[in-house]
Design an enzyme around this catalytic site. Structure first.
Site, PDB file in Angstrom:
ATOM      1  N   THR A   1       3.532   4.351   1.502  1.00 19.90           N
ATOM      2  CA  THR A   1       4.569   4.302   2.380  1.00 19.90           C
ATOM      3  C   THR A   1       5.284   5.852   2.117  1.00 19.90           C
ATOM      4  OG1 THR A   1       6.334   3.312   3.589  1.00 19.90           O
ATOM      5  CG2 THR A   1       6.663   3.160   1.317  1.00 19.90           C
TER       6      THR A   1
ATOM      7  N   ASP B   1       0.951  -1.052   0.196  1.00 20.48           N
ATOM      8  CA  ASP B   1      -0.056  -0.045   0.013  1.00 20.48           C
ATOM      9  C   ASP B   1       0.902   1.344   0.110  1.00 20.48           C
ATOM     10  OD1 ASP B   1      -2.131   2.074   1.140  1.00 20.48           O
ATOM     11  OD2 ASP B   1      -3.340   0.284   0.686  1.00 20.48           O
TER      12      ASP B   1
ATOM     13  N   GLY C   1       8.341  -3.809   0.304  1.00 18.34           N
ATOM     14  CA  GLY C   1       7.696  -4.004  -0.802  1.00 18.34           C
ATOM     15  C   GLY C   1       8.206  -4.292  -2.210  1.00 18.34           C
TER      16      GLY C   1
ATOM     17  N   CYS D   1       0.869   1.907   4.879  1.00 17.96           N
ATOM     18  CA  CYS D   1       0.739   0.484   4.705  1.00 17.96           C
ATOM     19  C   CYS D   1      -0.847   0.086   4.808  1.00 17.96           C
ATOM     20  CB  CYS D   1       1.663  -0.563   5.283  1.00 17.96           C
ATOM     21  SG  CYS D   1       3.358  -0.170   5.434  1.00 17.96           S
TER      22      CYS D   1
END
Length: 240
Positions: free
Chosen positions: A93, A91, A162, A191
């Site tokens: 960051t 997601d 990620g 996140c």
């Protein structure tokens, strides 16, 4: 299997410029793998590891929710920050000064073909580094990255991860808060997780500043051991 990994410390570098460099290295490895298969050759594929520190920037992974960015375009400008939607997993960051960002661009066929093992090894390199500072870090079940006090109301994340992988070639990586300005995390739902906070190594140690070069050396030592890699160090690039 080529276990040589070429390390380049980019210093301070713009996020988009670094992303473009990653894409260039990533594509070069993929192109060579395709050439090897088409022409039935066996030219060793290279591996890279980039260290970098970015100016204030928020990045949203391909599965992320834009609602987790709590700033509009004007507010981003006022904060001196930029925003990018990117092609990694995960997601939203934050990257910024005081954070050690590592981008391993590896052909995993030179090491092992297991993306979950790859992520666990990246986490382990950070966990072992923190252990050297007397801190007991761990994983949080079902979530990537490195955490403290998991399973308690005080759980907090210190390193986000990620990655993107194609044909076993990786890019993107980890962001380890060492001397980070944690106030910038207030502008996102990190996140996409609402009930856990973030922290930084200097905060956990109760000091103003931790030697980031020392931390980089420790991470690299554990990365080298875990991946059984042979590190080739390039000269540190000038800051951009």
């Amino acid at each position: 299997m080529n276990k040589e990994v070429r390390l380049t410390d980019l210093g301070k570098k713009d996020y988009k410029d670094t992303w473009d460099l990653q894409e260039q290295l990533f594509k070069g490895i993929l192109d060579l793998k395709i050439k090897n298969r088409r022409e039935e050759t066996n030219i060793p594929t290279p591996n890279y590891f980039l260290y970098v520190e970015h100016p204030h920037v928020y990045t949203l992974g391909k599965s992320g929710d834009i609602e987790n960015l709590l700033l509009n375009e004007k507010q981003l400008t006022e904060k001196g920050a930029t925003f990018y939607k990117i092609n990694r997993g995960g997601d939203i960051t934050y990257h910024g000064p005081g954070q050690i960002v590592g981008y391993p661009i590896l052909d995993l066929e030179n090491f092992f073909t297991d993306i979950h093992k790859y992520l666990r090894f990246l986490e382990e390199a950070i966990i072992l580094t923190m252990k050297e500072y007397g801190l007991s870090a761990t994983r949080s079940e079902g979530e990537t990255g490195v955490w403290l006090d998991v399973g308690t109301p005080f759980a907090r994340k210190i390193c986000a991860m990620g990655v993107r992988a194609s044909r076993w070639v990786t890019m993107h990586g980890f962001a380890f808060n060492v001397n980070a300005d944690l106030g910038y995390f207030d502008n996102i739902i990190p996140c996409g997780i609402r009930d856990k906070s973030v922290t930084s190594l200097n905060v956990e140690l109760g000091v103003d500043r931790v030697d980031e070069e020392e931390v980089k050396e420790k991470i690299l030592k554990h990365f080298t051991s875990l991946f059984e890699a042979n590190i080739i160090i390039d000269k540190k690039e000038e800051s951009v």
